[in-house]
Design an enzyme around this catalytic site. Structure first.
Site, PDB file in Angstrom:
ATOM      1  CE1 TYR A  77      -4.790   5.256  -1.860  1.00  0.00           C
ATOM      2  CE2 TYR A  77      -7.119   5.725  -2.156  1.00  0.00           C
ATOM      3  CZ  TYR A  77      -6.063   5.409  -1.336  1.00  0.00           C
ATOM      4  OH  TYR A  77      -6.263   5.243   0.006  1.00  0.00           O
ATOM      5  CE1 TYR A 136      -3.991   2.135   0.811  1.00  0.00           C
ATOM      6  CE2 TYR A 136      -2.391   3.377   2.074  1.00  0.00           C
ATOM      7  CZ  TYR A 136      -3.629   3.284   1.487  1.00  0.00           C
ATOM      8  OH  TYR A 136      -4.499   4.345   1.561  1.00  0.00           O
TER       9      TYR A 136
END
Lengths: 290, 136
Positions: free
Chosen positions: A235, A185
């Site tokens: 994203y 992430y």
């Protein structure tokens, strides 16, 4: 639910209109009045606070982060779906980008975009009858250390990744040496550095050395964020890393496929991370080829 | 034209803190059982869950735990202040406070630098505790 027979397939989906909708902007610009009255807004400032402490405690900083931003961009250059597909990034591009919230420059931050991702979870038995090669969930771990950035004692570690990573490896019954690639992430470059440091890929403050020389790039010994990640592909919260891990293990990644095509190991095991807040919650997932 | 200033929104727990700020005093709750001095304000101690606490006045001195420099306008109310410094200051008594560092060029700052409180009266009702490096 799958084990109990309540359902056969679970779809996990995420979608947003980050460019024009409200949700992503709220993450970036809104905050509580007790922080906004000091001019502190959203995710960039919070992670930048963590990164500055990392610079102080273990010599994190732009000389490490540039390898992450540029390495992931090289993967995006192989991924036609990536927002930054057609845009190579040089060291001069990285250092020349405008400061946003110092120490972060523009290319330390993830993309804002429209779009979505979805994954299907089912039993291993059912998966074996489906069209694609199955991917198994080998291990998972979570740790959520705090809910207030100003009170956080872990901005430079140990973050939630420390315990979550150990739990995931224990469940999988494997070690770091068994990992072929990582999908981390990467809301910001620092997040990749601190997360991989906490998992134990390198010692505290050894990130600059570890990342340099193309470690995470095509042809590298530990590919990271092979779609371009949130920094250079798009994203979609935790589904950017998870979807890429699954696609890679299925062998569906075309020009960026791990293996001979990108001069990397053919992946048997891929490690994924997700975190929430500003390093306040953390999940680690380990996937294996079925 | 700069937008109107953003002011704090005190709740039942933090009201005494912001009222003390108006008198240029930094006050925090100290747990009657374990002595933890806490922020944000709350009805029970995050360390030992005791409900008894008294408000103590802090010295106003601490160190910069971490800080950032805003170079972009995230809200029009801060347009004229770019670049400005947001920091987490760790006070001598223990609590950490999100705040600004003022009266000092951003490039002169570092983590763990000693600072002291200065007051910014932004309205009749609100004064914000900000910090500057200790002289010397």
């Amino acid at each position: 639910m799958l084990d109990a027979g309540i359902c056969n397939y679970v779809a996990i989906s995420y979608g947003h209109s980050g460019l024009w909708g409200g949700g992503m902007r709220q993450l970036l610009f809104n905050t509580r009045p007790s922080e906004a009255c000091f001019g502190h807004f959203g995710a960039v400032g919070r992670y930048a606070l963590a990164a500055q402490r990392g610079m102080h405690e273990f010599s994190s900083g732009p000389e490490t982060w540039k390898h992450i931003a540029m390495g992931q961009r090289k993967w995006a250059n192989l991924n036609p779906a990536a927002i930054m597909h057609a845009k190579p990034m040089s060291e001069a591009d990285y250092h020349g980008a405008p400061l946003v919230v110092e120490p972060f420059r523009l290319f330390d931050s993830c993309q804002m975009n429209d779009g979505g991702r979805a994954i299907i979870v089912t039993s291993a038995e059912r998966a074996r009858d489906l069209k694609h090669r199955p991917v198994l969930i080998m291990g998972m771990g979570q740790h959520n250390p705090s809910n207030e950035i100003a009170q956080a004692r872990y901005l430079a570690g140990p973050t939630g990744a420390h315990k979550a990573g150990r739990a995931a490896f224990a469940m999988a019954g494997i070690g770091l040496d068994d990992v072929d690639a990582c999908q981390i992430y990467d809301c910001f470059t620092y997040t990749v550095e601190i997360t991989m440091q906490e998992y134990g890929f390198f010692g505290r403050g050894e990130g600059e050395n570890w990342f340099q020389g193309g470690t995470i790039e095509p042809g590298g010994t530990m590919p990271v964020n092979t779609s371009g990640g949130q920094l250079s592909e798009a994203y979609f919260m935790g589904l950017t890393p998870i979807a890429e891990a699954v696609m890679q293990l299925m062998g569906r990644c075309g020009p960026r496929q791990l293996g001979p095509e990108t001069r990397t190991r053919e992946p048997q095991v891929i490690l994924c991370s997700d975190n929430g807040g500003a390093l306040q919650s953390h999940s680690c997932l380990i996937f294996g080829r079925g | 034209m700069a937008k109107e200033k953003i002011v704090p929104a005190p709740d039942a727990d933090s009201k005494p803190f912001w009222e003390a700020c108006r008198d240029h005093k930094l006050k925090f709750q100290k747990c009657a059982a374990c002595g933890e001095v806490r922020w944000p304000a709350s009805i029970l101690c995050p360390q030992c869950h005791c409900r008894d606490a008294r408000w103590i006045e802090a010295s106003g001195r601490g160190i910069i735990h971490t800080f950032v420099v805003y170079h972009q306008v995230f809200n029009p109310a801060f347009k004229d202040q770019i670049p400005y410094v947001v920091a987490v200051v760790e006070l001598e008594e223990g609590p950490r406070l999100l705040t600004n560092i003022v009266d000092s060029p951003p490039e002169s700052l570092s983590c763990d630098l000693p600072v002291e409180v200065v007051w910014d009266d932004i309205s009749e009702e609100f004064s914000l505790p900000k910090f500057r490096p200790l002289p010397g």
